[in-house]
Scaffold this active site. Structure first.
Site, PDB file in Angstrom:
ATOM      1  N   ASP A 137      -5.289  15.176 -49.883  1.00 40.37           N
ATOM      2  CA  ASP A 137      -4.683  14.295 -48.888  1.00 40.37           C
ATOM      3  C   ASP A 137      -5.410  12.984 -48.939  1.00 40.37           C
ATOM      4  OD1 ASP A 137      -6.501  13.646 -46.324  1.00 40.37           O
ATOM      5  OD2 ASP A 137      -7.078  15.582 -47.165  1.00 40.37           O
ATOM      6  N   CYS A 191      12.723   7.663 -57.362  1.00 39.05           N
ATOM      7  CA  CYS A 191      12.609   7.483 -55.902  1.00 39.05           C
ATOM      8  C   CYS A 191      13.776   6.663 -55.373  1.00 39.05           C
ATOM      9  CB  CYS A 191      11.269   6.833 -55.532  1.00 39.05           C
ATOM     10  SG  CYS A 191      11.224   5.032 -55.653  1.00 39.05           S
ATOM     11  N   CYS A 203      11.880   5.861 -62.672  1.00 39.25           N
ATOM     12  CA  CYS A 203      11.428   6.487 -61.423  1.00 39.25           C
ATOM     13  C   CYS A 203      12.645   6.946 -60.621  1.00 39.25           C
ATOM     14  CB  CYS A 203      10.594   5.500 -60.605  1.00 39.25           C
ATOM     15  SG  CYS A 203      10.114   6.153 -58.978  1.00 39.25           S
ATOM     16  N   CYS A 212      13.497   2.859 -56.294  1.00 40.74           N
ATOM     17  CA  CYS A 212      13.795   2.496 -57.683  1.00 40.74           C
ATOM     18  C   CYS A 212      15.246   2.778 -58.054  1.00 40.74           C
ATOM     19  CB  CYS A 212      12.845   3.225 -58.633  1.00 40.74           C
ATOM     20  SG  CYS A 212      11.166   2.542 -58.558  1.00 40.74           S
ATOM     21  N   HIS A 214       8.103   4.717 -52.645  1.00 39.06           N
ATOM     22  CA  HIS A 214       7.834   4.732 -54.090  1.00 39.06           C
ATOM     23  C   HIS A 214       6.498   5.426 -54.391  1.00 39.06           C
ATOM     24  CE1 HIS A 214       7.621   3.561 -58.280  1.00 39.06           C
ATOM     25  NE2 HIS A 214       6.367   3.223 -58.029  1.00 39.06           N
ATOM     26  N   ASP A 269      -6.712  17.802 -39.268  1.00 34.53           N
ATOM     27  CA  ASP A 269      -8.153  17.812 -39.483  1.00 34.53           C
ATOM     28  C   ASP A 269      -8.836  18.044 -38.131  1.00 34.53           C
ATOM     29  OD1 ASP A 269      -7.885  15.416 -38.170  1.00 34.53           O
ATOM     30  OD2 ASP A 269      -8.415  14.173 -39.873  1.00 34.53           O
TER      31      ASP A 269
END
Lengths: 391, 391
Positions: free
Chosen positions: A269, A309, A307, A312, A338, A94
């Site tokens: 974002d 991830c 999930c 998990c 997660h 940015d």
């Protein structure tokens, strides 16, 4: 010179949603996409390898923080952000303007730029449209943003108009300054206009007509009701060129992504998914849970059933609860992974639904299941973070 | 019933150093070995996969912390520590006694055991040799320790003798209590005797003759000068059976391992490598550096040239410095990984030197190069941590 391009691969017939691919010098980005925020050249608590595994295709870094520490010149000496932080995928920086207004002290705004004192050591700095191009050139991100002025909510019409018009003049100065640097960086334009539909339309048209290969919509999600943000986008999107990617700055939550995609946004974002994770807030398809709650003390299942991830796949909710309650550092990582995976899986699902022509149904199903953190809870947390930041 | 065994594969001809292999239900351990400390069922800031990659073969967890939170019964319900924390290698749990003395409030010591109040919520607890066997059975580590009494430094002879004799009676009670549990856990004995050579000899003989398959030497590294610790080991080691592994509890630093191995020690555990890492202290072959120091601000090389840890393979010292100075969570992980890999590479090198018959030369070379943190710096840090802990 630039190896940047954007192709739209599918469009929704019932909304403004579209699926596309952005090509950058550091790889492709499939849109819609969520960009994890790595403020200080690190996405808090996770490694670049973990970002990849979670499905991240691009991350955002904050120019304001990095110019102050360790300094953009040092990062340039290390070959830019990619090699400094060991992330070889696309990066967006940015302009630093938003942080100057929210973190800097003794700000003084003029036509030239914005003078401020560092929140770290009180040192004096001046950001101009030109100096920001220099700093972002040194940081070396793939996508860079020009200095803009983000109006506060609420904002008087006159102030909103003045801030927008200056942002437009600064956009032209940034484009001119950009010419000096031989790099493969791509400069996006920023649409402003505060909370005035007419100004938003005007800004979208003005910035959209400048030779920016992509567009960020700034100045939203700064405290206004969500409905107001979505309403403003209805004025902005139709004015933007169809063939440029659209980035909704600083947004958002899972439900924001689902809704924002339908309003024509391609890139998002926000620190929210990583920040709430650190406070115990973890996403599931039914809404955000608080993993510190006693109900997870002996929960054998994962945080969210099914999930995929790392967290998990390998740990019970009870173990994550234990780590969170004991404030163990591994908790922050497992929670962050997660939530990032949740966001990145979500944009993948949104993309697939757009390609399959089922976006509207996906959105309606998601929103019917997902109970968002209420505006009140959100505001309460915002105040807490504000207070914590000032300490 | 127990699948525990220990074989000595090589012995040094010039010292008491030896290389061996310990077999446990969760895998082999090559000795000498360093055991990272995972107080609350997590080695602070690192994942089980990262521990493996750093070369960890066994970790230690603290009974005191886990019995209070989340509770040993809950961990038993999850199938024990291994499955609760997702670490499938060997684990050793201490007895909790040391922490009761250093962290608990309102301790009351009697022949029955030690009563105390939790440092977390003030709740009342009683540890006895028997209840500790129950708690460690529930935690399910491969190697468990009996309740003992760790004398303070300095300590009057009479107090030292009384504490040792009670520790001996408790050792026998632990062995008897142990019979009740059908498990593949192995109970080590603990040698005490404070700072009295005669008592240390007596304790080593007494505990060494009980049917413990392994022996821990407790009560050292509690504030006495290093020389005194090494001197006491000279009385202890010759009294211990050669065919049982010897564990030096709560030790130590890199130089401690190098010296301790020569005095016949096979296993070491200490929070020091992970704790100093979190404070910026990183190990190199020349001693401990402070990564926060300005001299690393623009250092392009790794923390230590040639180091094969994840951190040094992927990040410049300058980036690690940046993360440490900005107190980013990723720093704690990268620093911890580096120090753990340093310790685990070091025990591998010690083992290789013993097998090659070059241990003495390795030790002398290492100590000639490595400048230890001075006793004064160490004491200063100890006081700081103590103060921080009490807050």
């Amino acid at each position: 010179m630039s190896s940047f391009s954007f192709t739209v691969e599918a469009e929704c017939s019932e909304s403004w949603a579209r699926a596309g691919t952005i090509h950058t010098p550091h790889g492709h980005i499939h849109t819609p996409i969520f960009m994890p925020v790595g403020t200080q050249a690190t996405v808090k608590s996770v490694s670049p390898e973990e970002l990849r595994e979670a499905g991240a295709e691009i991350i955002l870094a904050n120019t304001y923080h990095l110019m102050l520490r360790p300094g953009s010149q040092l990062i340039a000496d290390f070959g830019g952000l990619h090699s400094f932080m060991h992330w070889d995928g696309p990066i967006l920086t940015d302009s630093g303007g938003f942080q100057v207004f929210s973190l800097g002290h003794l700000r003084k705004l003029s036509e030239e730029g914005v003078a401020f004192k560092s929140h770290l050591d009180g040192s004096a700095h001046l950001l101009t449209p030109e100096s920001v191009m220099q700093i972002e050139f040194e940081l070396g991100a793939d996508i860079i943003l020009p200095l803009d002025i983000c109006a506060e909510f609420p904002c008087a019409y006159g102030d909103a108009k003045e801030a927008m018009e200056r942002t437009h003049r600064w956009a032209e100065r940034a484009l001119a300054a950009r010419e000096k640097y031989q790099s493969q960086q791509t400069l996006f334009g920023i649409v402003q206009g505060a909370f005035e539909p007419e100004l938003r339309q005007q800004s979208a048209r003005f910035i959209g007509n400048l030779p920016f290969p992509g567009l960020s919509i700034g100045g939203l999600s700064v405290g206004e009701p969500k409905e107001e943000m979505w309403n403003l986008l209805k004025y902005v999107t139709p004015e933007l060129p169809r063939d440029k990617p659209r980035h909704l700055l600083g947004v958002g939550s899972p439900e924001d992504l689902v809704i924002g995609v339908g309003l024509g946004m391609d890139m998002f974002d926000c620190v929210l998914p990583t920040r709430v994770a650190r406070h115990g807030g973890l996403f599931t398809r039914y809404g955000r849970i608080n993993i510190k709650s006693a109900r997870y003390r002996s929960e054998r299942g994962a945080i969210e059933e099914g999930c995929d991830c790392y967290t998990c796949r390998n740990y019970s909710a009870a173990y994550v609860h234990h780590l969170a309650r004991t404030e163990e550092q591994l908790y922050y990582r497992l929670g962050t992974i997660h939530n990032l995976r949740f966001m990145l899986r979500l944009v993948g699902q949104l993309r697939a639904s757009i390609i399959a022509g089922t976006y509207s149904a996906f959105r309606d199903n998601f929103l019917a299941q997902y109970v968002p953190a209420s505006e009140l809870v959100r505001e309460d947390q915002r105040q807490k973070w504000k207070a914590a930041r000032l300490q």
